[in-house]
Structure formats: structure tokens, C-alpha cells
Design a protein around this motif. Structure first.
Motif, PDB file in Angstrom:
ATOM      1  N   GLY A 113      53.756  15.114  27.985  1.00 43.84           N
ATOM      2  CA  GLY A 113      55.101  13.840  27.695  1.00 43.84           C
ATOM      3  C   GLY A 113      55.028  12.631  28.737  1.00 43.84           C
ATOM      4  N   ALA A 114      55.343  12.358  29.079  1.00 41.92           N
ATOM      5  CA  ALA A 114      55.843  11.510  30.572  1.00 41.92           C
ATOM      6  C   ALA A 114      55.793  12.664  31.999  1.00 41.92           C
ATOM      7  N   GLY A 115      55.762  13.564  31.438  1.00 44.59           N
ATOM      8  CA  GLY A 115      56.700  14.756  33.444  1.00 44.59           C
ATOM      9  C   GLY A 115      54.694  15.278  33.414  1.00 44.59           C
ATOM     10  N   THR A 116      55.407  17.045  34.118  1.00 45.54           N
ATOM     11  CA  THR A 116      54.540  17.553  34.166  1.00 45.54           C
ATOM     12  C   THR A 116      55.069  19.433  34.271  1.00 45.54           C
ATOM     13  N   LEU A 117      54.053  20.298  33.377  1.00 45.40           N
ATOM     14  CA  LEU A 117      53.855  20.942  33.169  1.00 45.40           C
ATOM     15  C   LEU A 117      53.686  22.027  33.658  1.00 45.40           C
ATOM     16  N   GLY A 118      54.015  23.104  34.287  1.00 44.73           N
ATOM     17  CA  GLY A 118      52.838  23.849  35.420  1.00 44.73           C
ATOM     18  C   GLY A 118      53.441  25.285  35.205  1.00 44.73           C
ATOM     19  N   GLU A 119      52.550  26.119  36.053  1.00 42.68           N
ATOM     20  CA  GLU A 119      52.781  27.661  35.938  1.00 42.68           C
ATOM     21  C   GLU A 119      52.835  28.191  37.512  1.00 42.68           C
ATOM     22  N   VAL A 120      52.963  29.007  38.163  1.00 48.16           N
ATOM     23  CA  VAL A 120      52.928  29.122  39.622  1.00 48.16           C
ATOM     24  C   VAL A 120      53.314  30.649  39.338  1.00 48.16           C
ATOM     25  N   GLY A 121      51.894  31.636  40.510  1.00 52.56           N
ATOM     26  CA  GLY A 121      50.942  32.548  40.399  1.00 52.56           C
ATOM     27  C   GLY A 121      51.399  33.093  41.639  1.00 52.56           C
ATOM     28  N   ILE A 122      52.253  34.073  42.182  1.00 52.85           N
ATOM     29  CA  ILE A 122      51.895  34.070  43.452  1.00 52.85           C
ATOM     30  C   ILE A 122      51.922  35.627  43.976  1.00 52.85           C
ATOM     31  N   SER A 123      51.664  36.105  45.010  1.00 47.16           N
ATOM     32  CA  SER A 123      50.267  37.781  45.071  1.00 47.16           C
ATOM     33  C   SER A 123      50.256  37.801  46.149  1.00 47.16           C
ATOM     34  N   ARG A 124      50.277  38.969  46.307  1.00 46.15           N
ATOM     35  CA  ARG A 124      49.848  39.630  48.056  1.00 46.15           C
ATOM     36  C   ARG A 124      48.876  41.065  47.709  1.00 46.15           C
ATOM     37  N   PRO A 125      47.152  40.843  47.630  1.00 47.36           N
ATOM     38  CA  PRO A 125      46.290  41.140  47.701  1.00 47.36           C
ATOM     39  C   PRO A 125      46.211  42.751  48.598  1.00 47.36           C
ATOM     40  N   ALA A 126      46.913  42.433  49.713  1.00 47.10           N
ATOM     41  CA  ALA A 126      47.064  43.837  50.415  1.00 47.10           C
ATOM     42  C   ALA A 126      47.601  45.064  49.293  1.00 47.10           C
ATOM     43  N   LEU A 127      49.033  44.276  49.037  1.00 51.22           N
ATOM     44  CA  LEU A 127      49.896  45.757  48.285  1.00 51.22           C
ATOM     45  C   LEU A 127      48.769  46.386  46.942  1.00 51.22           C
ATOM     46  N   SER A 128      47.258  45.610  45.876  1.00 49.15           N
ATOM     47  CA  SER A 128      47.317  45.570  45.186  1.00 49.15           C
ATOM     48  C   SER A 128      46.494  47.082  45.232  1.00 49.15           C
ATOM     49  N   ALA A 129      46.963  47.461  44.281  1.00 47.46           N
ATOM     50  CA  ALA A 129      46.705  49.520  44.010  1.00 47.46           C
ATOM     51  C   ALA A 129      45.649  49.765  43.002  1.00 47.46           C
ATOM     52  N   SER A 130      44.592  48.365  43.039  1.00 44.77           N
ATOM     53  CA  SER A 130      43.110  48.824  42.415  1.00 44.77           C
ATOM     54  C   SER A 130      42.618  48.781  43.243  1.00 44.77           C
ATOM     55  N   ALA A 131      40.769  49.505  43.273  1.00 41.47           N
ATOM     56  CA  ALA A 131      39.650  49.948  43.644  1.00 41.47           C
ATOM     57  C   ALA A 131      39.045  48.455  44.198  1.00 41.47           C
ATOM     58  N   PRO A 132      38.442  48.254  44.880  1.00 43.99           N
ATOM     59  CA  PRO A 132      37.932  46.942  44.430  1.00 43.99           C
ATOM     60  C   PRO A 132      37.217  46.598  43.776  1.00 43.99           C
ATOM     61  N   MET A 133      36.752  45.370  43.262  1.00 48.50           N
ATOM     62  CA  MET A 133      35.985  45.177  41.520  1.00 48.50           C
ATOM     63  C   MET A 133      34.344  45.093  42.261  1.00 48.50           C
ATOM     64  N   ASN A 134      33.767  45.237  41.199  1.00 47.00           N
ATOM     65  CA  ASN A 134      32.080  45.030  41.104  1.00 47.00           C
ATOM     66  C   ASN A 134      32.267  43.799  40.414  1.00 47.00           C
ATOM     67  N   THR A 135      31.772  42.712  40.328  1.00 46.93           N
ATOM     68  CA  THR A 135      31.319  41.671  39.637  1.00 46.93           C
ATOM     69  C   THR A 135      29.679  42.069  38.960  1.00 46.93           C
ATOM     70  N   GLY A 136      29.791  42.627  40.235  1.00 48.03           N
ATOM     71  CA  GLY A 136      27.692  42.664  40.052  1.00 48.03           C
ATOM     72  C   GLY A 136      26.967  41.151  39.981  1.00 48.03           C
ATOM     73  N   ILE A 137      27.563  40.297  40.973  1.00 45.76           N
ATOM     74  CA  ILE A 137      26.920  39.106  41.253  1.00 45.76           C
ATOM     75  C   ILE A 137      27.494  38.948  42.825  1.00 45.76           C
ATOM     76  N   PRO A 138      26.406  39.416  43.467  1.00 43.43           N
ATOM     77  CA  PRO A 138      26.904  39.797  45.517  1.00 43.43           C
ATOM     78  C   PRO A 138      27.592  38.183  46.014  1.00 43.43           C
ATOM     79  N   LEU A 139      27.796  38.311  47.198  1.00 49.12           N
ATOM     80  CA  LEU A 139      28.529  37.443  47.904  1.00 49.12           C
ATOM     81  C   LEU A 139      27.445  37.115  49.123  1.00 49.12           C
ATOM     82  N   PRO A 140      27.183  36.003  49.641  1.00 44.99           N
ATOM     83  CA  PRO A 140      26.355  35.724  50.769  1.00 44.99           C
ATOM     84  C   PRO A 140      26.993  36.801  51.592  1.00 44.99           C
ATOM     85  N   THR A 141      25.639  37.522  52.842  1.00 46.05           N
ATOM     86  CA  THR A 141      26.328  38.338  54.564  1.00 46.05           C
ATOM     87  C   THR A 141      27.249  37.417  54.805  1.00 46.05           C
TER      88      THR A 141
END
Length: 229
Positions: A113-141
Motif C-alpha cells: 500500500g502506502a507503507g512497507t511490509l518486511g521480515e526480519v531474520g536473526i541468527s547466530r551461526p556459531a550455535l548451529s548444530a549442522s555440519a558445514p555445507m558443501n555447495t560444490g562451488i569453490p571460494l577464492p583461497t
């Protein structure tokens, strides 16, 4: 154009609860702040996304999307030094992401409308229980991974990776322009974005979109989104 997976996810049918403020003691992250003329409501105060603890809020504002973004940028600067914010489009949404003191925050907004709709997501990656994800796309050294996340976008599995890489956006773009074709990825498009570049390649049933923007000094923010069609 690929529908880029949104890092803070969809509301997914959670109920909402109004909040006077949004302090996040279980994540040890600061209150994201609320602009004047706006309200935040809880969507999911405590939720784990692929093992990553998150909090998700909904923003409603009488202000324009541009005014809301400017307010948050000034608010964040007032909280002390932090790496440059990352801004990128996602369909109808404009997304701003930042990392500070171990917390990762995304704010995505669109006109309502005349205003704004939004979503806010907040996380702390250091608390993640997941194993590192392998995307198959290398990052620069020498790159540092800040956040990885798997999610579903319109029924398609998506992988998201946020990292800081050495070199300016032009150098990182050249790295991927050389690397991806040698690994079987076919070029789709490239364009300039605020503060950097965006690239898209395809390999079979997968597409990858890479946004590369300036960070402090001679470094670049790299956001990789892979969608499995």
C-alpha cells in the motif's frame, strides 16, 4: 530469472505476537530496532532452520521502503563498526544483510500500500548444530564463510552461502568467470549491482547466482545461491 531463495525464509504459517522490543537473549543478539511509525510482531521467536537457531519477525510500517532501509542503515552504524551491509534484490523484495559480533541479520522489505511490509531474520551461526555445507562451488583461497543454509523455495531445494573473500568485486568476478566454465557451468547473465556484480550460471538442473559486493578494505562479500530445479 531464477527466484533467489530468501535467507530468512518464509513465514510458513506461524502465528504472530506483538512485541514492544525484540531482544534475543537465547541468541545473545541485540534488538534489531523499530523505526517510528512501525511495528514488529513475532513470527517465530525460537526456530531452528537446518540446525541453525533463528528468530523471525514481521515488520509493518507506514514509512516507504526506502525510508525504512535508510533508518536501519543509520541505526546499525550507530551501534559501532561492523562489515559493510550487503544489499540485493529477491523478486519483489529488497534484502539487506549484515553480520556483527557473531550475529547475522537479514531485513527484507517490499512496498505494501502506502507503507512497507518486511521480515526480519536473526541468527547466530556459531550455535548451529549442522555440519558445514558443501555447495560444490569453490571460494577464492583465503575466504571466510559466515553462514550456510539449506531451504525450500517454491518447492525447489536451495543452498545459500555467505562469505567474505579477498580481492575486490572485479577480481572475484574474474575468478568465477574463469572457474565455472571449466567445471561445466554455462553462462546465463551478468549485471552490475549496487557496490559490485551479480552472475548467473547453469549446470544441468542446477542454477547458481553469485552476488559480489565491496566489503571493508580490499575484500568482497560473496553470496552464493544454488537452486536445484
Amino acid at each position: 530469472m531464477m527466484r533467489k531463495a530468501r535467507l530468512c525464509g518464509l513465514i510458513l504459517g506461524f502465528g504472530v505476537m506483538p512485541v514492544a522490543h525484540a531482544a534475543l537473549p537465547h541468541l545473545r543478539c541485540p534488538d534489531p530496532g523499530i523505526p517510528a511509525g512501525s511495528t514488529l510482531t513475532w513470527v517465530a521467536p525460537r526456530v531452528a532452520v537446518d540446525g541453525l537457531p533463528m528468530a523471525i519477525l514481521q515488520l509493518n510500517s507506514r514509512l516507504s521502503p526506502h525510508t525504512v532501509l535508510v533508518w536501519y542503515q543509520k541505526h546499525w552504524r550507530g551501534m559501532g563498526p561492523h562489515p559493510d551491509d550487503i544489499t540485493y534484490p529477491s523478486g519483489r523484495w529488497t534484502v539487506v544483510a549484515r553480520r556483527r559480533d557473531g550475529c547475522f541479520e537479514t531485513i527484507q522489505i517490499q512496498a505494501s500500500g502506502a507503507g512497507t511490509l518486511g521480515e526480519v531474520g536473526i541468527s547466530r551461526p556459531a550455535l548451529s548444530a549442522s555440519a558445514p555445507m558443501n555447495t560444490g562451488i569453490p571460494l577464492p583461497t583465503g575466504s571466510q564463510t559466515l553462514l550456510t543454509m539449506n531451504n525450500m523455495d517454491h518447492g525447489q531445494r536451495a543452498q545459500n552461502l555467505l562469505a567474505v573473500a579477498p580481492g575486490n568485486p572485479g577480481a572475484v568476478r574474474a575468478y568465477y568467470a574463469h572457474l565455472l566454465p571449466t567445471e561445466g557451468w554455462s553462462y546465463q547473465w551478468a549485471r552490475r549491482v549496487t557496490g559490485g556484480d551479480a552472475l548467473m550460471y547453469q549446470h544441468g538442473a542446477r542454477t547458481v547466482e553469485i552476488s559480489i559486493t565491496h566489503n571493508n578494505g580490499i575484500r568482497s562479500n560473496v553470496l552464493i545461491t544454488i537452486v536445484h530445479h
